[in-house]
Design a protein around this motif. Structure first.
Motif, PDB file in Angstrom:
ATOM      1  N   CYS A 273      44.370 122.965-108.715  1.00 48.58           N
ATOM      2  CA  CYS A 273      45.573 123.286-108.500  1.00 48.58           C
ATOM      3  C   CYS A 273      46.539 123.376-109.684  1.00 48.58           C
ATOM      4  CB  CYS A 273      46.504 122.139-107.453  1.00 48.58           C
ATOM      5  SG  CYS A 273      46.497 120.803-107.976  1.00 48.58           S
ATOM      6  N   TYR A 274      47.728 123.937-109.404  1.00 43.36           N
ATOM      7  CA  TYR A 274      48.810 124.147-110.665  1.00 43.36           C
ATOM      8  C   TYR A 274      49.968 123.068-110.303  1.00 43.36           C
ATOM      9  CZ  TYR A 274      51.527 126.870-113.808  1.00 43.36           C
ATOM     10  OH  TYR A 274      52.226 127.296-114.866  1.00 43.36           O
ATOM     11  N   ILE A 275      50.344 122.570-111.459  1.00 44.85           N
ATOM     12  CA  ILE A 275      51.531 121.690-111.478  1.00 44.85           C
ATOM     13  C   ILE A 275      52.837 122.197-111.858  1.00 44.85           C
ATOM     14  CG2 ILE A 275      52.380 119.517-112.315  1.00 44.85           C
ATOM     15  CD1 ILE A 275      49.534 118.702-112.847  1.00 44.85           C
ATOM     16  N   GLY A 276      53.702 122.642-110.815  1.00 39.62           N
ATOM     17  CA  GLY A 276      54.908 123.192-111.209  1.00 39.62           C
ATOM     18  C   GLY A 276      55.927 122.295-111.291  1.00 39.62           C
ATOM     19  N   LYS A 277      57.100 122.489-111.642  1.00 29.78           N
ATOM     20  CA  LYS A 277      58.009 121.600-112.139  1.00 29.78           C
ATOM     21  C   LYS A 277      59.737 122.278-111.984  1.00 29.78           C
ATOM     22  CE  LYS A 277      59.948 118.791-116.103  1.00 29.78           C
ATOM     23  NZ  LYS A 277      59.774 118.595-117.518  1.00 29.78           N
ATOM     24  N   ASP A 278      60.395 121.419-111.254  1.00 29.59           N
ATOM     25  CA  ASP A 278      61.841 121.979-111.322  1.00 29.59           C
ATOM     26  C   ASP A 278      62.568 121.055-112.196  1.00 29.59           C
ATOM     27  OD1 ASP A 278      64.620 122.222-110.726  1.00 29.59           O
ATOM     28  OD2 ASP A 278      64.135 122.944-108.624  1.00 29.59           O
ATOM     29  N   PRO A 279      63.047 121.498-113.543  1.00 26.34           N
ATOM     30  CA  PRO A 279      63.796 120.737-114.611  1.00 26.34           C
ATOM     31  C   PRO A 279      65.142 120.202-114.018  1.00 26.34           C
ATOM     32  CG  PRO A 279      63.722 123.123-115.154  1.00 26.34           C
ATOM     33  CD  PRO A 279      62.945 122.834-113.598  1.00 26.34           C
ATOM     34  N   VAL A 280      65.768 120.929-112.979  1.00 29.17           N
ATOM     35  CA  VAL A 280      66.999 120.468-112.597  1.00 29.17           C
ATOM     36  C   VAL A 280      66.835 119.127-111.720  1.00 29.17           C
ATOM     37  CG1 VAL A 280      69.021 121.117-111.096  1.00 29.17           C
ATOM     38  CG2 VAL A 280      68.170 122.829-112.607  1.00 29.17           C
ATOM     39  N   LEU A 281      65.598 119.043-110.903  1.00 29.39           N
ATOM     40  CA  LEU A 281      65.369 118.013-110.041  1.00 29.39           C
ATOM     41  C   LEU A 281      64.556 117.103-110.762  1.00 29.39           C
ATOM     42  CD1 LEU A 281      64.153 119.781-106.465  1.00 29.39           C
ATOM     43  CD2 LEU A 281      66.355 118.731-107.040  1.00 29.39           C
ATOM     44  N   ASN A 282      64.026 117.318-111.958  1.00 26.10           N
ATOM     45  CA  ASN A 282      63.355 116.625-112.664  1.00 26.10           C
ATOM     46  C   ASN A 282      62.077 115.825-112.158  1.00 26.10           C
ATOM     47  OD1 ASN A 282      62.579 115.319-114.999  1.00 26.10           O
ATOM     48  ND2 ASN A 282      63.657 113.490-114.387  1.00 26.10           N
TER      49      ASN A 282
END
Length: 313
Positions: free
Chosen positions: A86-95
């Motif tokens: 799988c891929y690991i995504g990130k939302d930097p605003v939500l950290n």
């Protein structure tokens, strides 16, 4: 390479052709797009939906805008954090980081049957693809899976005897409450930052001739021996457990993980081994039910706690 979907309009649906196959089962989103990830309505909407899910305001997985899913995947540039399935995504605003998992044809079955459980991975949202497949956005486990702990001695020592039994109990509780059946394996059981157990919500069983209890028995043997099924560990090679312990005359007692061997009393160890072997019995009618697994393991755990205080029964 750049992703074709990332070059389309922000709200265009993702296509299977925009995915790169890294394993026979699960594709992940390609990296390397030079898209401007500035705020837009889709990203803002997706973030608010995900924020509510994180606060557990919403119980069921929510439909997320496709441009927000692209945004998640475009904001994690650390190749070392990518998983093979799988891929690991990130939302930097939500950290926060999230697993982004490609599901080819069981999406609606997974979403419809999903019932939140303390020991089941949270599915926060999903994004439909054009070919009736979907991407699921789910809870990320920084500590990895039970398999990653059993892979080598350096990490295996972190799982003491009580923790291993607790992993068995928590996983059995999920089996007892979830429908349809789950394909339980050490690579599908995640561990949180405090080593709490979380079964992957997308680990649906598709194999014929085996059931979830049989897979659970393999997990139990892995935790008892510290070895992964089919020689998956770096330092402990025991082959196929079903063959080894039902056809060759070998016994689990001789293969116990040395890191926890002295932690088991004879009575507790005997019960754990009997339960594990019962799970992999060739006759499915002789295997314990998920309810019996929870009941027996909870009793064993209570006895282990008594033993730890010096009052063996």
């Amino acid at each position: 390479m750049t992703m074709k979907a990332f070059q389309n309009s922000p709200t265009s649906p993702l296509e299977l052709s925009d995915l790169m196959i890294l394993s026979p089962v699960v594709p992940i989103l390609e990296k390397g797009s030079n898209v401007d990830s500035s705020e837009n309505d889709g990203i803002s909407t997706g973030r608010e939906i995900l924020k509510l899910a994180l606060q557990q305001t919403t119980k069921k997985p929510q439909l997320l805008p496709s441009d927000y899913v692209r945004y998640l995947c475009d904001n994690n540039n650390d190749e070392s954090q990518q998983e093979k399935n799988c891929y690991i995504g990130k939302d930097p605003v939500l950290n926060r980081q999230f697993y982004v998992v490609y599901i080819s044809n069981d999406t609606h079955k997974i979403l419809e049957s999903y019932v939140p459980h303390p020991n089941l991975q949270r599915i926060y949202g999903y994004c439909d693809l054009k070919n009736d497949s979907s991407l699921l956005i789910s809870e990320y486990f920084r500590n990895g899976t039970v398999a990653s702990f059993l892979l080598n001695a350096r990490r295996r020592v972190q799982l003491n005897a009580q923790r291993r039994v607790q992993i068995m109990i928590d996983t059995a509780r999920v089996l007892h409450t979830q429908q349809p059946s789950l394909h339980i394996s050490s690579s599908c059981v995640g561990l949180t930052s405090v080593l709490s157990t979380k079964v992957f919500a997308t680990s649906s069983s598709t194999d014929q001739g085996d059931d979830d209890v049989s897979y659970f028995g393999i997990l139990m043997i892995e935790l008892l021996t510290g070895a992964l099924q089919n020689n998956g560990s770096e330092d402990r090679k025991l082959g196929d457990f079903r063959h080894r312990y039902t056809n060759t005359g070998r016994i689990i007692e001789d293969d116990l993980d040395p890191y926890v061997r002295e932690s088991w009393t004879f009575n507790i160890l005997s019960q754990l081994i009997e339960l594990a072997l019962g799970c992999i019995n060739e006759d499915p009618t002789k295997r314990p039910s998920a309810y019996n697994l929870v009941d027996t393991l909870t009793f064993i755990s209570s006895r282990m706690q008594v033993v730890s205080y010096g009052f063996d029964m």
